[in-house]
Design an enzyme around this catalytic site. Structure first.
Site, mmCIF file in Angstrom:
data_model
loop_
_atom_site.group_PDB
_atom_site.id
_atom_site.type_symbol
_atom_site.label_atom_id
_atom_site.label_comp_id
_atom_site.label_asym_id
_atom_site.label_seq_id
_atom_site.Cartn_x
_atom_site.Cartn_y
_atom_site.Cartn_z
ATOM 1 N N ASP A 79 21.310 -11.597 -9.149
ATOM 2 C CA ASP A 79 21.084 -12.981 -8.722
ATOM 3 C C ASP A 79 22.041 -13.376 -7.605
ATOM 4 O O ASP A 79 23.038 -12.706 -7.345
ATOM 5 C CB ASP A 79 21.234 -13.944 -9.893
ATOM 6 C CG ASP A 79 22.642 -13.935 -10.485
ATOM 7 O OD1 ASP A 79 23.164 -12.840 -10.733
ATOM 8 O OD2 ASP A 79 23.220 -15.022 -10.706
ATOM 9 N N GLU A 146 24.482 -13.910 -13.174
ATOM 10 C CA GLU A 146 25.948 -13.886 -13.171
ATOM 11 C C GLU A 146 26.519 -15.202 -12.669
ATOM 12 O O GLU A 146 27.516 -15.703 -13.191
ATOM 13 C CB GLU A 146 26.432 -12.724 -12.290
ATOM 14 C CG GLU A 146 27.937 -12.485 -12.321
ATOM 15 C CD GLU A 146 28.697 -13.178 -11.194
ATOM 16 O OE1 GLU A 146 29.934 -13.066 -11.158
ATOM 17 O OE2 GLU A 146 28.056 -13.846 -10.358
#
Length: 482
Positions: A79, A146
């Site tokens: 991400d 994350e």
């Protein structure tokens, strides 16, 4: 993208990065990108697993003669932080990142680039695709989400990985080897609001703070950069005794782990006071530009037409402005043991005013758990004094440095062999997934390294092309050495 690829080396590495840049992958919207990573692993003939939270685990067998070597895990997150400049026409839910080359740098057009941590993902996939690296057994762990909560690392189950060594590919400075990081936790602050109709004879305006650098709320927290939310609160508080405006809403920041670059207040003001208000605003802009100096020279304050039909009660307005002035932001303490390392800090990252409630998000970090808890408790006490509710969520542990670990020595010796110099060993004031992974795999040795990239979590994010080449050389050499 094809024309850009022709100018980049190593080709396989950059091909993966540019292809990944075509897939929207903001935090909590990275499922398609994770699926793509899994597909790449399968296409390369590797063993691919998905766990319950959506992480991708890929295994590649050792090259002949290396079967007895320890397993090494390459770890990155798929991400990215989605930030864009005001006026940039980009939909992070469907549009690809527009990557372009600026000399030796790669940038994105008006948005974050996603080098954090697309570079790590691309590096891991390029290793899987390689046929000329002599390596032991390899595991690749690509985690999800994350940036907004370390969800993937938090959900990783013990026993999933077999690796003795873990190479985290989520660092941002060439020549440094990270062996420790801060832990963190979020504080969510709320208060119910009372509204009334806009006073007769007033006009709606939007007062905005913009042009600030922003930045990573851990790595850049000691860089002297302005917080748009705090500056807006200071300006509103200073103007309120002179101008009888009504406050309708305050909005600012996008991510709790990014220093807010922009913030806006929607106010109702007597139009007869508009020019005097603008004159006063110009004075405050000059004041704050002088205060920030070279740390953040792009600050602007502007008053423009806005939309608002109701105002907050006087009690809510006063309480909110006082809270935004009282809440901590920035460095709380420096490490007494590691020169230049921030030990404890808070980022006042986001404020959103809804119809009946206001919410403020803060991220507190520290390499000392007791200090982190103490600061969160002080935030909670400040909120309670102002009539606000707060709760702590999303806590994650730090990563304790182990400078004498064998992996630290291996990577450092390898860098000296390849580049003729040792790495600088460091810990960082930011959250890495190593803390959560190490909590579940206590015998695993871990380090983190990466290429030069700057202004991550902002639309100015850029990465050094030559530094990525060096990062790749080190990664290959380490895999051959372990």
């Amino acid at each position: 993208m094809n024309a850009l690829l022709e100018t980049l080396e190593p080709k396989t590495f950059w091909s993966y990065f540019l292809e990944l840049s075509n897939i929207p992958r903001g935090s909590k919207n990275e499922a398609a990108a994770a699926d793509w990573v899994a597909e790449q692993g399968k296409a390369l003939g590797c063993e691919v697993e998905r766990d319950a939270v959506g992480n991708v685990i890929i295994r590649k067998k050792a090259t002949p003669g290396k079967e007895g070597r320890p397993t090494t895990c390459l770890q990155a997150h798929v991400d990215m932080v989605c930030e864009k400049n005001e006026g940039t026409d980009h939909d992070f839910l469907k549009d690809p990142i527009q990557v372009w080359r600026d000399g030796d740098l790669l940038r994105a057009k008006g948005t974050t680039l996603g080098a954090d941590n697309g570079i790590g993902v691309a590096g891991a996939l390029a290793v899987l695709a390689s046929k000329d690296i002599a390596h032991g057994p390899i595991e690749v762990l690509i985690t999800i989400d994350e940036e907004t909560g370390l969800t993937g690392a938090n959900g990783l189950q013990p026993g999933r990985l077999n690796a003795k060594y873990l190479l985290n590919l989520d660092s941002e400075e060439e020549g440094f080897l990270t062996i420790g990081c801060a832990g963190g936790e979020d504080t969510i602050v709320t208060r119910k609001l009372t509204r009334s109709p806009a006073p007769a004879g007033t006009k709606a305006y939007r007062l905005k703070v913009f042009g600030l650098k922003g930045g990573h709320s851990g790595i850049d927290i000691n860089a002297g950069r302005g917080n748009a939310i705090r500056i807006l609160a200071q300006v509103l508080g200073a103007l309120k005794p002179t101008f009888s405006f009504g406050l309708s809403a305050i909005k600012g920041g996008n991510k709790r782990n990014a220093i807010p670059r922009e913030a806006s207040a929607y106010i109702l003001l007597d139009p007869k006071q508009e020019q005097a208000f603008r004159d006063a605003l110009a004075g405050h802009e000059a004041h704050w530009r002088a205060a920030l100096g070279a740390h953040d020279p792009g600050l602007h304050l502007a008053l423009e037409a806005g939309e608002a039909t109701t105002v907050l009660s006087a009690a809510d307005t006063d309480a909110l402005l006082r809270l935004l002035l009282a809440l901590p932001h920035g460095v709380e303490a420096m490490s007494p043991d590691i020169p230049g390392l921030v030990q404890t800090s808070t980022n006042m990252g986001v404020i959103d005013t809804r119809e009946d409630e206001v919410e403020v998000n803060l991220l507190t970090r520290s390499s000392i758990n007791a200090s982190k808890t103490a600061l969160s408790e002080r935030i909670a006490a400040t909120c309670a004094l102002g009539g606000f509710q707060s709760h702590v969520t999303g806590g994650y542990p730090g990563w304790k440095p182990e400078p004498k670990a064998s992996l630290v020595q291996i990577v450092n010796d390898t860098n000296e062999k390849v580049f003729g110099k040792k790495l600088e060993i460091m810990a960082i004031h930011a959250g890495l997934e190593c803390g959560l992974i190490g909590e579940k795999y206590t015998a695993m040795e871990m380090v983190s390294f990466g290429p030069n990239m700057w202004d991550v979590h902002t639309p100015d994010e850029h990465v050094s092309v030559p530094s990525v080449s060096n990062f790749w050389k080190l990664l290959v050499a380490v895999l051959e050495a372990v």
